[in-house]
Design a protein around this motif. Structure first.
Motif, PDB file in Angstrom:
ATOM      1  N   UNK A 161      17.787 -20.526 -23.258  1.00 19.70           N
ATOM      2  CA  UNK A 161      16.814 -20.238 -24.134  1.00 19.70           C
ATOM      3  C   UNK A 161      15.595 -19.489 -23.652  1.00 19.70           C
ATOM      4  N   UNK A 162      14.994 -19.726 -22.597  1.00 24.15           N
ATOM      5  CA  UNK A 162      14.132 -18.744 -21.716  1.00 24.15           C
ATOM      6  C   UNK A 162      14.591 -17.473 -21.626  1.00 24.15           C
ATOM      7  N   UNK A 163      15.661 -17.094 -21.324  1.00 28.28           N
ATOM      8  CA  UNK A 163      16.244 -15.778 -21.017  1.00 28.28           C
ATOM      9  C   UNK A 163      16.479 -15.122 -22.121  1.00 28.28           C
ATOM     10  N   UNK A 164      16.955 -15.684 -23.083  1.00 32.27           N
ATOM     11  CA  UNK A 164      16.840 -15.039 -24.533  1.00 32.27           C
ATOM     12  C   UNK A 164      15.619 -14.534 -24.941  1.00 32.27           C
ATOM     13  N   UNK A 165      14.607 -15.427 -24.806  1.00 33.35           N
ATOM     14  CA  UNK A 165      13.359 -15.195 -25.420  1.00 33.35           C
ATOM     15  C   UNK A 165      12.497 -14.006 -24.697  1.00 33.35           C
ATOM     16  N   UNK A 166      12.763 -14.150 -23.411  1.00 30.69           N
ATOM     17  CA  UNK A 166      12.262 -12.687 -22.444  1.00 30.69           C
ATOM     18  C   UNK A 166      12.942 -11.621 -23.084  1.00 30.69           C
ATOM     19  N   UNK A 167      14.180 -11.654 -23.197  1.00 34.98           N
ATOM     20  CA  UNK A 167      14.798 -10.258 -23.486  1.00 34.98           C
ATOM     21  C   UNK A 167      14.360  -9.833 -24.812  1.00 34.98           C
ATOM     22  N   UNK A 168      14.115 -10.821 -25.755  1.00 32.31           N
ATOM     23  CA  UNK A 168      13.427 -10.334 -27.040  1.00 32.31           C
ATOM     24  C   UNK A 168      12.084  -9.803 -26.915  1.00 32.31           C
ATOM     25  N   UNK A 169      11.149 -10.404 -25.950  1.00 27.93           N
ATOM     26  CA  UNK A 169       9.779 -10.250 -25.967  1.00 27.93           C
ATOM     27  C   UNK A 169       9.390  -9.129 -25.194  1.00 27.93           C
ATOM     28  N   UNK A 170      10.016  -9.119 -23.985  1.00 29.59           N
ATOM     29  CA  UNK A 170       9.739  -7.896 -22.867  1.00 29.59           C
ATOM     30  C   UNK A 170       9.641  -6.400 -23.592  1.00 29.59           C
ATOM     31  N   UNK A 171      10.420  -5.978 -24.436  1.00 30.47           N
ATOM     32  CA  UNK A 171      10.502  -4.512 -24.893  1.00 30.47           C
ATOM     33  C   UNK A 171       9.097  -4.581 -25.751  1.00 30.47           C
ATOM     34  N   UNK A 172       8.819  -5.617 -26.739  1.00 32.52           N
ATOM     35  CA  UNK A 172       7.627  -5.799 -27.645  1.00 32.52           C
ATOM     36  C   UNK A 172       6.546  -5.635 -26.825  1.00 32.52           C
TER      37      UNK A 172
ATOM     38  N   UNK B 180       5.299  -5.176 -17.038  1.00 34.52           N
ATOM     39  CA  UNK B 180       5.740  -6.360 -17.818  1.00 34.52           C
ATOM     40  C   UNK B 180       6.859  -6.852 -16.909  1.00 34.52           C
ATOM     41  N   UNK B 181       7.593  -6.151 -16.017  1.00 34.70           N
ATOM     42  CA  UNK B 181       8.553  -6.733 -15.352  1.00 34.70           C
ATOM     43  C   UNK B 181       8.241  -7.910 -14.404  1.00 34.70           C
ATOM     44  N   UNK B 182       7.097  -7.633 -13.900  1.00 34.55           N
ATOM     45  CA  UNK B 182       6.116  -8.698 -12.946  1.00 34.55           C
ATOM     46  C   UNK B 182       5.970  -9.888 -14.128  1.00 34.55           C
TER      47      UNK B 182
ATOM     48  N   UNK C 161      14.448  -1.789 -22.093  1.00 33.98           N
ATOM     49  CA  UNK C 161      14.501  -2.537 -23.156  1.00 33.98           C
ATOM     50  C   UNK C 161      15.435  -3.511 -23.422  1.00 33.98           C
ATOM     51  N   UNK C 162      16.253  -3.623 -22.499  1.00 33.69           N
ATOM     52  CA  UNK C 162      17.371  -4.689 -22.496  1.00 33.69           C
ATOM     53  C   UNK C 162      16.954  -5.806 -21.391  1.00 33.69           C
ATOM     54  N   UNK C 163      16.026  -5.435 -20.499  1.00 29.63           N
ATOM     55  CA  UNK C 163      15.466  -6.560 -19.709  1.00 29.63           C
ATOM     56  C   UNK C 163      16.363  -6.819 -18.567  1.00 29.63           C
ATOM     57  N   UNK C 164      17.216  -6.062 -18.367  1.00 30.63           N
ATOM     58  CA  UNK C 164      18.449  -6.337 -17.220  1.00 30.63           C
ATOM     59  C   UNK C 164      17.442  -5.774 -15.906  1.00 30.63           C
ATOM     60  N   UNK C 165      17.730  -6.407 -14.523  1.00 31.38           N
ATOM     61  CA  UNK C 165      17.086  -6.096 -13.290  1.00 31.38           C
ATOM     62  C   UNK C 165      17.884  -5.004 -12.975  1.00 31.38           C
ATOM     63  N   UNK C 166      17.210  -4.487 -12.021  1.00 35.00           N
ATOM     64  CA  UNK C 166      17.941  -3.137 -11.364  1.00 35.00           C
ATOM     65  C   UNK C 166      19.335  -3.563 -10.766  1.00 35.00           C
ATOM     66  N   UNK C 167      19.111  -4.519 -10.171  1.00 36.66           N
ATOM     67  CA  UNK C 167      20.357  -5.186  -9.415  1.00 36.66           C
ATOM     68  C   UNK C 167      21.437  -5.377 -10.506  1.00 36.66           C
ATOM     69  N   UNK C 168      21.339  -5.851 -11.529  1.00 40.83           N
ATOM     70  CA  UNK C 168      22.341  -6.251 -12.843  1.00 40.83           C
ATOM     71  C   UNK C 168      22.765  -4.914 -12.990  1.00 40.83           C
TER      72      UNK C 168
END
Length: 404
Positions: free
Chosen positions: A6-17, A36-38, A125-132
């Motif tokens: 739930x937190x992961x999905x919310x962060x993916x949605x909010x971080x680009x905003x 934003x990444x921090x 925009x996608x919120x994936x880390x560089x490693x991912x």
């Protein structure tokens, strides 16, 4: 602490905003993205244990702003003109606007290569880390980090403004965005390499971003068509592999496992897109996917309609992969010999050099004609050409079953 879905999905949605808000106010895309990444990392560590804040978006913006302030303070050239007082934004002042589409257009800036556009989109925009992202495309993390860093630098050097372009410029940039999302989805749906057939996280992320674009631009038929295509294709996911992870081709899938809700949503979107003034490539591909989804059993597929749609697609967007797919449909309506004749036209196309799908389709059609020796050899060639272990196992299995 493990981050919850739930937190992961919310962060993916909010971080680009949040990133969009920072970039719009302060520019400096690279610094804002780092901030934003921090903030996202801090949220991932705190929220699962402490609970969600009353205003998650405002929390992220406040923390990201403070991180940005710290970065600017460490920069001597800006220390005098950038202060915490000037930059602090309390949560209640967070605007309701969602800049995800504007951010996508920025990440898909024409000065970037397609590889850089894709990587930056997934990162910012996608919120994936560089490693991912590096793991998804099988490159070292340092290589991907350098690629993303160069992309940010090129955007900064281009002096691009954080605004939604208008008219023809917007349409041109939007086509690039759709292509990048299409590439991300395809890599997620059928991974180009590795042991697993798919990368579901990439496919879901492409769908999420396509939804965001479609919500902002519902009148654009190609945007609607792309989202419909993704939904109708992703609906087959549960039926595409056996419990052991082996590939199950479309004709052999248990369609009862297809996701009915995704199909219904995709069908409605296709209907809306087809009512538009012109048929674009994504709308046509979505119509083809809808034709497959409309058949309760593989034998009920309207292959004549599929072939007709591919003919139109081939005229407006010529591509060897389109011709390859048309050959499959043609074989269903006019026999395997007709399909093989069409495939022959692709033998000299350098764009298909090394593509495993050409010998794979040829093997299937040769098998249907009774040429088992020829089919066996083509299956073997296809197996050697693919870097996907799941596809290789399937092709080698087909070859062994018809060993002459």
């Amino acid at each position: 602490m493990t981050i919850t879905p739930t937190v992961e999905d919310l962060l993916r949605e909010l971080s680009p905003q949040v990133l969009g808000t920072l970039v719009r106010r302060h520019g400096q895309f690279e610094s804002c993205e780092d901030a934003v990444q921090e903030a996202v990392l801090a949220a991932a560590l705190q929220w699962p244990g402490e609970g969600l804040p009353e205003n998650p978006r405002g929390w992220l913006l406040t923390v990201a702003t403070r991180r940005l302030v710290d970065q600017l303070r460490s920069d001597r050239a800006r220390r005098e003109r950038e202060t915490a007082t000037a930059l602090e934004v309390p949560p209640e002042e967070v605007p309701d606007t969602d800049d995800t589409v504007v951010l996508l257009l920025l990440c898909c800036h024409p000065v970037l290569t397609p590889a850089s556009q894709t990587a930056l989109t997934l990162r910012a925009v996608g919120g994936l880390t560089t490693a991912e992202i590096a793991r998804a495309f099988l490159v070292p993390e340092a290589t991907m980090a350098a690629r993303i860093s160069r992309a940010k630098q090129r955007i900064r050097a281009a002096g691009s403004e954080f605004v939604l372009p208008a008219g023809e410029e917007r349409q041109a940039r939007l086509r690039v965005v759709l292509h990048v999302l299409y590439l991300i989805f395809n890599e997620g749906y059928t991974a180009s390499s590795g042991s697993a057939l798919e990368r579901a996280d990439l496919a879901r992320e492409a769908i999420r971003l396509a939804r965001a674009v479609q919500a902002r631009l519902p009148e654009d038929d190609e945007v609607t068509g792309l989202l419909a295509l993704m939904l109708l294709t992703h609906a087959r996911r549960a039926a595409r592999t056996t419990p052991a992870g082996d590939l199950v081709p479309l004709a052999e899938q248990d369609r009862g496992q297809w996701d009915g809700a995704l199909i219904a949503e995709g069908m409605a979107l296709v209907k809306a897109a087809l009512a538009g003034p012109a048929l674009g490539p994504y709308v046509l591909q979505a119509a083809i996917a809808a034709t497959h989804a409309d058949a309760a059993e593989a034998e009920e597929t309207d292959w004549a309609q599929v072939h007709a749609l591919y003919l139109i697609l081939e005229r407006i967007a010529p591509n060897p992969v389109v011709t390859l797919n048309r050959a499959i449909a043609l074989a269903e309506t006019a026999g395997p010999a007709a399909g093989l004749a069409l495939l022959a036209a692709l033998d000299g196309d350098t764009r298909m050099a090394g593509n495993h799908r050409l010998p794979a389709v040829r093997a299937h059609l040769l098998e249907r004609t009774g040429d088992l020796a020829g089919a066996h050899e083509q299956y073997r060639q296809a197996a050697k050409a693919t870097a996907s272990l799941a596809e290789r196992r399937y092709l080698e299995g087909r070859a062994s079953r018809i060993r002459p």
